[in-house]
Write a protein that holds these residues in place. Structure first.
Motif, PDB file in Angstrom:
ATOM      1  N   GLY A   1      33.917  47.998  43.326  1.00 55.36           N
ATOM      2  CA  GLY A   1      32.688  47.896  42.548  1.00 55.36           C
ATOM      3  C   GLY A   1      32.849  47.000  41.332  1.00 55.36           C
ATOM      4  O   GLY A   1      31.966  46.197  41.016  1.00 55.36           O
ATOM      5  N   GLY A   2      33.973  47.122  40.637  1.00 52.75           N
ATOM      6  CA  GLY A   2      34.221  46.273  39.479  1.00 52.75           C
ATOM      7  C   GLY A   2      34.386  44.815  39.842  1.00 52.75           C
ATOM      8  O   GLY A   2      33.912  43.921  39.121  1.00 52.75           O
ATOM      9  N   LEU A   3      35.061  44.542  40.951  1.00 51.73           N
ATOM     10  CA  LEU A   3      35.206  43.164  41.434  1.00 51.73           C
ATOM     11  C   LEU A   3      33.837  42.545  41.683  1.00 51.73           C
ATOM     12  O   LEU A   3      33.568  41.405  41.273  1.00 51.73           O
ATOM     13  CB  LEU A   3      36.029  43.167  42.727  1.00 51.73           C
ATOM     14  N   THR A   4      32.941  43.286  42.327  1.00 49.35           N
ATOM     15  CA  THR A   4      31.608  42.777  42.616  1.00 49.35           C
ATOM     16  C   THR A   4      30.830  42.505  41.333  1.00 49.35           C
ATOM     17  O   THR A   4      30.180  41.464  41.188  1.00 49.35           O
ATOM     18  CB  THR A   4      30.836  43.781  43.483  1.00 49.35           C
ATOM     19  N   GLY A   5      30.882  43.448  40.396  1.00 45.41           N
ATOM     20  CA  GLY A   5      30.147  43.277  39.153  1.00 45.41           C
ATOM     21  C   GLY A   5      30.631  42.088  38.340  1.00 45.41           C
ATOM     22  O   GLY A   5      29.819  41.366  37.740  1.00 45.41           O
ATOM     23  N   ALA A   6      31.934  41.849  38.318  1.00 46.52           N
ATOM     24  CA  ALA A   6      32.469  40.730  37.550  1.00 46.52           C
ATOM     25  C   ALA A   6      32.021  39.390  38.132  1.00 46.52           C
ATOM     26  O   ALA A   6      31.628  38.473  37.396  1.00 46.52           O
ATOM     27  CB  ALA A   6      33.993  40.808  37.516  1.00 46.52           C
ATOM     28  N   ILE A   7      32.072  39.252  39.448  1.00 42.74           N
ATOM     29  CA  ILE A   7      31.633  38.008  40.090  1.00 42.74           C
ATOM     30  C   ILE A   7      30.139  37.800  39.862  1.00 42.74           C
ATOM     31  O   ILE A   7      29.683  36.688  39.553  1.00 42.74           O
ATOM     32  CB  ILE A   7      31.961  38.025  41.592  1.00 42.74           C
ATOM     33  N   TRP A   8      29.364  38.874  40.006  1.00 41.94           N
ATOM     34  CA  TRP A   8      27.917  38.762  39.832  1.00 41.94           C
ATOM     35  C   TRP A   8      27.560  38.351  38.405  1.00 41.94           C
ATOM     36  O   TRP A   8      26.685  37.499  38.191  1.00 41.94           O
ATOM     37  CB  TRP A   8      27.271  40.106  40.173  1.00 41.94           C
ATOM     38  N   ALA A   9      28.226  38.931  37.408  1.00 42.14           N
ATOM     39  CA  ALA A   9      27.921  38.612  36.013  1.00 42.14           C
ATOM     40  C   ALA A   9      28.193  37.151  35.696  1.00 42.14           C
ATOM     41  O   ALA A   9      27.443  36.517  34.950  1.00 42.14           O
ATOM     42  CB  ALA A   9      28.725  39.526  35.082  1.00 42.14           C
ATOM     43  N   SER A  10      29.272  36.601  36.251  1.00 45.72           N
ATOM     44  CA  SER A  10      29.591  35.201  35.972  1.00 45.72           C
ATOM     45  C   SER A  10      28.578  34.256  36.601  1.00 45.72           C
ATOM     46  O   SER A  10      28.414  33.120  36.147  1.00 45.72           O
ATOM     47  CB  SER A  10      30.994  34.870  36.482  1.00 45.72           C
ATOM     48  N   LYS A  11      27.870  34.706  37.624  1.00 43.30           N
ATOM     49  CA  LYS A  11      26.847  33.866  38.249  1.00 43.30           C
ATOM     50  C   LYS A  11      25.534  33.924  37.473  1.00 43.30           C
ATOM     51  O   LYS A  11      24.919  32.892  37.190  1.00 43.30           O
ATOM     52  CB  LYS A  11      26.615  34.335  39.695  1.00 43.30           C
TER      53      LYS A  11
END
Length: 381
Positions: free
Chosen positions: A259-269
């Motif tokens: 979940g954290g991996l997904t959130g970090a990638i999404w935030a940078s986009k």
């Protein structure tokens, strides 16, 4: 054949359900019996399909009223990755988590805070985000995993709301205004990450492939068999010697990292995040994707997440009626296939026949047996 059997066999809906179930079960069983080279060929074809998916010709059919590459990144790609993470907790370990969005939010805010306030590199922050969410999974799980069923669901739901409200009332991380100007990843192999969704989509594809490999390896290990035993009957698993609390905590640990991996990638986009980006309904939607696809079966979960993310966009041309059509489609799917579109074989047997294989799964997972096998006992510890 008794009267009830005759009545069920003459019901068109029941007959259609059996036909749909037989088709999906046949596909699953043939895949399970396929030789190694056929499996690897299938995996390669699926990855190739994911690579060519952004092509305009595919987008013109899949989402004629939306920007297809953007949809492939979010919501489709993010939903798939989140569903794989939630499947570890719900599908494999059988723990009802209604606050999974909290880990998604923690990963996103970690990327935002370290990227904007400290200027850290994306890849370094990505590792920190995964670590922070893993720790949060342990912090949540340690005091709450003694609970079961509805009580655990209520506590996890509360955790998700606590994270969102805390973010909304903490000025250091932007409060209700959120955080803006989140930096993009640096150039990688000559590819620049900016507002173009394609590089981010391919980054998500790589993350999904990596996470699926790890999840599949865990599923086939003693850890996966312990999770399965806990899911089917926690008391029986504990009696067989499985340290249930440790394995449940491990499930939260792994799910939180994804979940954290997904959130970090999404935030940078998206480069700007706010607390309303992380509502409870997102957790419920991902849970619906896991159940729809087939809880506990990775291919089914991926299919379910894809459908839940894609169907509302496919019906966008119907304007305000598209959510109604989307809901009707989900109801129809669950009516025809209540155990999910592609459930795991053992899970399908349990739901269909009322069988319980916890004892066998617990024994395989490393629990102690009556003979006191020393090697298995050591693993259980």
């Amino acid at each position: 054949m008794n009267a009830n059997s005759k009545t069920h066999s003459g019901n068109p809906l029941t007959s259609f359900r059996r036909a749909v179930g037989g088709l999906s079960d046949g596909v699953r069983d043939r895949w399970a019996a396929a030789p190694g080279w056929a499996r690897w060929t299938g995996y390669a074809l699926l990855i190739a399909l994911a690579v060519i998916a952004p092509h305009p010709a595919i987008g013109s059919f899949m989402a004629p009223d939306s920007h297809w590459p953007s949809l492939l990144f979010s919501p489709i790609g993010t939903f798939v990755l989140l569903a794989v993470g939630l499947n570890v907790v719900v599908g494999q370990a059988g723990l009802l988590d209604l606050g999974f969005v909290a880990f998604y939010a923690i990963g996103a805010y970690t990327m935002a805070v370290f990227g904007t306030k400290y200027g850290w590199n994306f890849w370094g922050v990505l590792i920190i985000a995964i670590f922070m969410t893993a720790i949060s999974g342990i912090v949540l799980g340690s005091p709450t995993l003694r609970l079961r069923g509805d009580y655990l669901a209520i506590v996890t739901l509360g955790f998700g709301e606590i994270v969102r409200i805390t973010a909304q009332n903490t000025d250091y991380i932007g409060g209700a205004r959120g955080i803006t100007n989140i930096p993009h990843p640096p150039t990688l192999f000559g590819v620049e990450f900016a507002l173009d969704p394609l590089p981010y989509y391919y980054l998500l594809v790589a993350a999904v492939v990596l996470v699926v490999i790890v999840a599949k390896r865990l599923e086939r290990s003693r850890v996966g068999r312990a999770w399965e035993a806990i899911r089917e009957d926690e008391d029986a698993a504990e009696l067989m010697g499985v340290p249930t609390f440790r394995f449940k905590l491990l499930a939260f640990f792994v799910g939180a990292m994804i979940g954290g991996l997904t959130g970090a990638i999404w935030a940078s986009k998206v480069i700007a995040i706010q607390p309303p980006n992380f509502p409870f309904i997102l957790s419920a939607t991902i849970l619906a994707a896991v159940v729809l696809g087939g809880s506990g079966n990775l291919p089914g979960v991926v299919i379910g997440a894809f459908l839940v993310a894609w169907l509302p966009e496919r019906f966008r041309g119907f304007a305000d009626y598209r959510i109604l059509i989307f809901g009707a489609a989900l109801v129809l799917m669950m009516a025809l296939r209540p155990e999910g579109l592609l459930p795991a074989r053992r899970r399908r047997n349990v739901l269909g026949n009322g069988e319980n294989d916890a004892g066998a799964a617990a024994t395989e997972s490393g629990g102690t047996t009556a003979s006191g096998d020393a090697g298995d006992k050591e693993v259980a510890k």
